[in-house]
Scaffold this active site. Sequence first.
Site, PDB file in Angstrom:
ATOM      1  N   LEU A   1      -5.310   9.191   7.870  1.00  0.00           N
ATOM      2  CA  LEU A   1      -6.601   8.504   7.885  1.00  0.00           C
ATOM      3  C   LEU A   1      -6.435   7.048   7.463  1.00  0.00           C
ATOM      4  O   LEU A   1      -5.722   6.791   6.496  1.00  0.00           O
ATOM      5  CB  LEU A   1      -7.581   9.204   6.935  1.00  0.00           C
ATOM      6  CG  LEU A   1      -8.055  10.571   7.416  1.00  0.00           C
ATOM      7  CD1 LEU A   1      -8.843  11.285   6.332  1.00  0.00           C
ATOM      8  CD2 LEU A   1      -8.904  10.440   8.687  1.00  0.00           C
TER       9      LEU A   1
ATOM     10  N   HIS B   1     -10.626   1.079   1.592  1.00  0.00           N
ATOM     11  CA  HIS B   1     -10.464   2.087   2.648  1.00  0.00           C
ATOM     12  C   HIS B   1     -11.707   1.952   3.524  1.00  0.00           C
ATOM     13  O   HIS B   1     -12.792   2.389   3.144  1.00  0.00           O
ATOM     14  CB  HIS B   1     -10.344   3.501   2.068  1.00  0.00           C
ATOM     15  CG  HIS B   1     -10.084   4.528   3.129  1.00  0.00           C
ATOM     16  ND1 HIS B   1      -8.876   5.162   3.282  1.00  0.00           N
ATOM     17  CD2 HIS B   1     -10.871   4.978   4.134  1.00  0.00           C
ATOM     18  CE1 HIS B   1      -8.944   5.980   4.331  1.00  0.00           C
ATOM     19  NE2 HIS B   1     -10.140   5.881   4.868  1.00  0.00           N
TER      20      HIS B   1
ATOM     21  N   ALA C   1      -4.158  14.736   5.334  1.00  0.00           N
ATOM     22  CA  ALA C   1      -3.910  13.494   6.073  1.00  0.00           C
ATOM     23  C   ALA C   1      -2.811  12.698   5.386  1.00  0.00           C
ATOM     24  O   ALA C   1      -2.820  12.551   4.164  1.00  0.00           O
ATOM     25  CB  ALA C   1      -5.187  12.661   6.110  1.00  0.00           C
TER      26      ALA C   1
ATOM     27  N   HIS D   1       1.461   5.384  -1.671  1.00  0.00           N
ATOM     28  CA  HIS D   1       1.087   6.542  -2.494  1.00  0.00           C
ATOM     29  C   HIS D   1       2.356   7.123  -3.107  1.00  0.00           C
ATOM     30  O   HIS D   1       3.202   7.666  -2.381  1.00  0.00           O
ATOM     31  CB  HIS D   1       0.388   7.611  -1.638  1.00  0.00           C
ATOM     32  CG  HIS D   1      -0.895   7.117  -1.054  1.00  0.00           C
ATOM     33  ND1 HIS D   1      -2.100   7.231  -1.709  1.00  0.00           N
ATOM     34  CD2 HIS D   1      -1.153   6.459   0.107  1.00  0.00           C
ATOM     35  CE1 HIS D   1      -3.058   6.683  -0.971  1.00  0.00           C
ATOM     36  NE2 HIS D   1      -2.507   6.207   0.136  1.00  0.00           N
ATOM     37  N   LEU D   2       2.479   6.991  -4.405  1.00  0.00           N
ATOM     38  CA  LEU D   2       3.683   7.494  -5.082  1.00  0.00           C
ATOM     39  C   LEU D   2       3.466   8.867  -5.701  1.00  0.00           C
ATOM     40  O   LEU D   2       4.426   9.509  -6.113  1.00  0.00           O
ATOM     41  CB  LEU D   2       4.144   6.505  -6.160  1.00  0.00           C
ATOM     42  CG  LEU D   2       4.669   5.160  -5.656  1.00  0.00           C
ATOM     43  CD1 LEU D   2       5.051   4.266  -6.841  1.00  0.00           C
ATOM     44  CD2 LEU D   2       5.868   5.328  -4.729  1.00  0.00           C
TER      45      LEU D   2
ATOM     46  N   HIS E   1      -4.829  -0.621   5.836  1.00  0.00           N
ATOM     47  CA  HIS E   1      -4.392   0.167   7.001  1.00  0.00           C
ATOM     48  C   HIS E   1      -5.339   0.041   8.190  1.00  0.00           C
ATOM     49  O   HIS E   1      -5.962   1.016   8.603  1.00  0.00           O
ATOM     50  CB  HIS E   1      -4.170   1.633   6.631  1.00  0.00           C
ATOM     51  CG  HIS E   1      -5.188   2.248   5.703  1.00  0.00           C
ATOM     52  ND1 HIS E   1      -6.536   2.190   5.921  1.00  0.00           N
ATOM     53  CD2 HIS E   1      -5.041   2.929   4.549  1.00  0.00           C
ATOM     54  CE1 HIS E   1      -7.165   2.817   4.945  1.00  0.00           C
ATOM     55  NE2 HIS E   1      -6.281   3.263   4.089  1.00  0.00           N
TER      56      HIS E   1
ATOM     57  N   LYS F   1      -9.335  -0.436  -6.056  1.00  0.00           N
ATOM     58  CA  LYS F   1      -9.424   0.202  -4.740  1.00  0.00           C
ATOM     59  C   LYS F   1     -10.759   0.890  -4.535  1.00  0.00           C
ATOM     60  O   LYS F   1     -11.192   1.689  -5.380  1.00  0.00           O
ATOM     61  CB  LYS F   1      -8.286   1.232  -4.620  1.00  0.00           C
ATOM     62  CG  LYS F   1      -8.275   2.051  -3.335  1.00  0.00           C
ATOM     63  CD  LYS F   1      -7.732   1.289  -2.145  1.00  0.00           C
ATOM     64  CE  LYS F   1      -7.947   2.013  -0.829  1.00  0.00           C
ATOM     65  NZ  LYS F   1      -6.879   2.935  -0.481  1.00  0.00           N
TER      66      LYS F   1
ATOM     67  N   ASN G   1      -5.164   7.250  -6.165  1.00  0.00           N
ATOM     68  CA  ASN G   1      -5.893   8.497  -5.849  1.00  0.00           C
ATOM     69  C   ASN G   1      -5.127   9.740  -6.306  1.00  0.00           C
ATOM     70  O   ASN G   1      -4.813  10.622  -5.521  1.00  0.00           O
ATOM     71  CB  ASN G   1      -6.254   8.570  -4.359  1.00  0.00           C
ATOM     72  CG  ASN G   1      -5.051   8.587  -3.432  1.00  0.00           C
ATOM     73  OD1 ASN G   1      -3.992   8.056  -3.768  1.00  0.00           O
ATOM     74  ND2 ASN G   1      -5.207   9.178  -2.269  1.00  0.00           N
TER      75      ASN G   1
ATOM     76  N   HIS H   1       0.859  -1.207   0.000  1.00  0.00           N
ATOM     77  CA  HIS H   1       0.000   0.000   0.000  1.00  0.00           C
ATOM     78  C   HIS H   1       0.886   1.245   0.000  1.00  0.00           C
ATOM     79  O   HIS H   1       1.419   1.632   1.039  1.00  0.00           O
ATOM     80  CB  HIS H   1      -0.914   0.010   1.231  1.00  0.00           C
ATOM     81  CG  HIS H   1      -1.919   1.109   1.224  1.00  0.00           C
ATOM     82  ND1 HIS H   1      -3.258   0.893   1.438  1.00  0.00           N
ATOM     83  CD2 HIS H   1      -1.800   2.452   1.029  1.00  0.00           C
ATOM     84  CE1 HIS H   1      -3.909   2.044   1.379  1.00  0.00           C
ATOM     85  NE2 HIS H   1      -3.041   3.012   1.129  1.00  0.00           N
TER      86      HIS H   1
ATOM     87  N   HIS I   1       2.926  14.487   1.638  1.00  0.00           N
ATOM     88  CA  HIS I   1       2.332  15.794   1.342  1.00  0.00           C
ATOM     89  C   HIS I   1       3.403  16.841   1.620  1.00  0.00           C
ATOM     90  O   HIS I   1       4.195  16.683   2.556  1.00  0.00           O
ATOM     91  CB  HIS I   1       1.136  16.086   2.262  1.00  0.00           C
ATOM     92  CG  HIS I   1      -0.049  15.216   2.009  1.00  0.00           C
ATOM     93  ND1 HIS I   1      -0.942  15.446   0.991  1.00  0.00           N
ATOM     94  CD2 HIS I   1      -0.484  14.103   2.643  1.00  0.00           C
ATOM     95  CE1 HIS I   1      -1.880  14.520   1.008  1.00  0.00           C
ATOM     96  NE2 HIS I   1      -1.633  13.678   2.000  1.00  0.00           N
TER      97      HIS I   1
ATOM     98  N   ASP J   1       1.235   2.566   3.582  1.00  0.00           N
ATOM     99  CA  ASP J   1       0.384   3.742   3.348  1.00  0.00           C
ATOM    100  C   ASP J   1       1.219   5.003   3.433  1.00  0.00           C
ATOM    101  O   ASP J   1       0.730   6.040   3.883  1.00  0.00           O
ATOM    102  CB  ASP J   1      -0.798   3.781   4.328  1.00  0.00           C
ATOM    103  CG  ASP J   1      -1.867   4.780   3.900  1.00  0.00           C
ATOM    104  OD1 ASP J   1      -1.869   5.193   2.727  1.00  0.00           O
ATOM    105  OD2 ASP J   1      -2.683   5.163   4.753  1.00  0.00           O
TER     106      ASP J   1
HETATM  107  O1  DOR Z   1      -3.639   9.467   5.585  1.00  0.00           O
HETATM  108  C1  DOR Z   1      -3.972   9.160   4.462  1.00  0.00           C
HETATM  109  N1  DOR Z   1      -3.412   9.721   3.369  1.00  0.00           N
HETATM  110  N2  DOR Z   1      -4.944   8.269   4.313  1.00  0.00           N
HETATM  111  C2  DOR Z   1      -5.473   8.001   3.113  1.00  0.00           C
HETATM  112  O2  DOR Z   1      -6.357   7.198   3.055  1.00  0.00           O
HETATM  113  C3  DOR Z   1      -5.005   8.714   1.900  1.00  0.00           C
HETATM  114  C4  DOR Z   1      -3.664   9.211   2.072  1.00  0.00           C
HETATM  115  C5  DOR Z   1      -3.255  10.203   1.015  1.00  0.00           C
HETATM  116  O3  DOR Z   1      -3.459   9.934  -0.179  1.00  0.00           O
HETATM  117  O4  DOR Z   1      -2.683  11.236   1.357  1.00  0.00           O
HETATM  118 ZN    ZN Z   2      -3.519   5.003   1.459  1.00  0.00          ZN
END
Ligand code: DOR
Ligand code: ZN
Length: 351
Positions: free
Chosen positions: A223, A138, A267, A17-18, A176, A101, A43, A15, A255, A251
């Site tokens: 989250l 999720h 988040a 996020h790239l 997660h 997803k 996403n 899991h 950011h 996860d």
């Molecule tokens: O904390 C999180 N950040 N939870 C998520 O489900 C998405 C992720 C994000 O893409 O930043």
């Molecule tokens: Zn995630």
Amino acid sequence: MPAARLTLRRPDDWHVHLRDGAMLKAVLPFTAQQFARAIVMPNLKPPVATAADAEAYRARILEALPAGARFTPLMTCYLTDATDADDLARGAASGVFTAAKLYPANATTNSAFGVTDIRRIDGVLARMAEIGLPLLIHGEVTDPDVDIFDREAVFLDQVLSPLLDRHPTLRVVLEHVTTKEAVDFVRAHAASGRIGATITAHHLFINRSHIFAGGIRPHLYCLPIAKREVHRRALVEAATSGEGPFFLGTDTAPHAVTAKETACGCAGCFTAPSAIELYAQAFEEAGALGKLEAFASLNGPRFYRLPLNEERIVLERVPSKVADVVLLAEGDGILPFKSGETLDWRLIRAE
Ligand code: DOR
Ligand code: ZN
């Protein structure tokens, strides 16, 4: 005495996020160095919602890899109310999709295009069950009247249980997990072999009090949000149990600092720079280093029906400082989880 070493089959991250663009360039090397494969979350804005989107995104990831990296991105489809089951099935057959997803609409970052009512995609889910494509979830309800700390537990009862009943052969990963209820739920369904759960590194370390320790700590906001200590302990116990349904999924969710340290912060915890070291530390603190390989390198591929990695990585028990801010091209940065703190393990090589 030489430092203790730990050799593991090379792990995968189920899991991740790239992101895209400059952020992708900045974060991908961390994941690609440690992990052989990663399940890449869809996403983006706009989301990766078709096989063509996923092929193009995969090409951008491969293009952004550092020279010599040995890393395979495994792509996922972002389910929407309008997902075309034929396109999804074609993407699965051609190997571009490893999973799809489910983001309940507005549950989290970039989930505005998510599914508004799960029953609307029952046809797509039936097709996924038929072709053996796993559903990654999720698992939080989005009703604003449900307390944020209860949203995962309520999801299990209101959404996931009926979903598993409606689709008795669909394979599902509850992503997660953050609660004892989720751990119990996964165990209750473990015999079916069709449910898995990822556990992040940060949820093994923090409980909800940490988010407010001495002031508000936006870099610990993610989250699903961290819960009480009793839940953190349940997660450590599940991760270190060696049981098949529980596997590694960071996860890691980068950011920019400016998007975290603001009146309405995003988040996500950015754990990629020290992911495997963080897990090693949590497992050692639980007296369960011997179970790390099952969690990080064996259980995931078995669930996904993929071959185990043949390479090995070596960790050494020496103090290692978590990276400072990772610079972005725009002159902004991303702050790693536990930035500046010292961990007990260091990844010394992949072989
Ligand atoms: O904390 C999180 N950040 N939870 C998520 O489900 C998405 C992720 C994000 O893409 O930043
Ligand atoms: Zn995630």
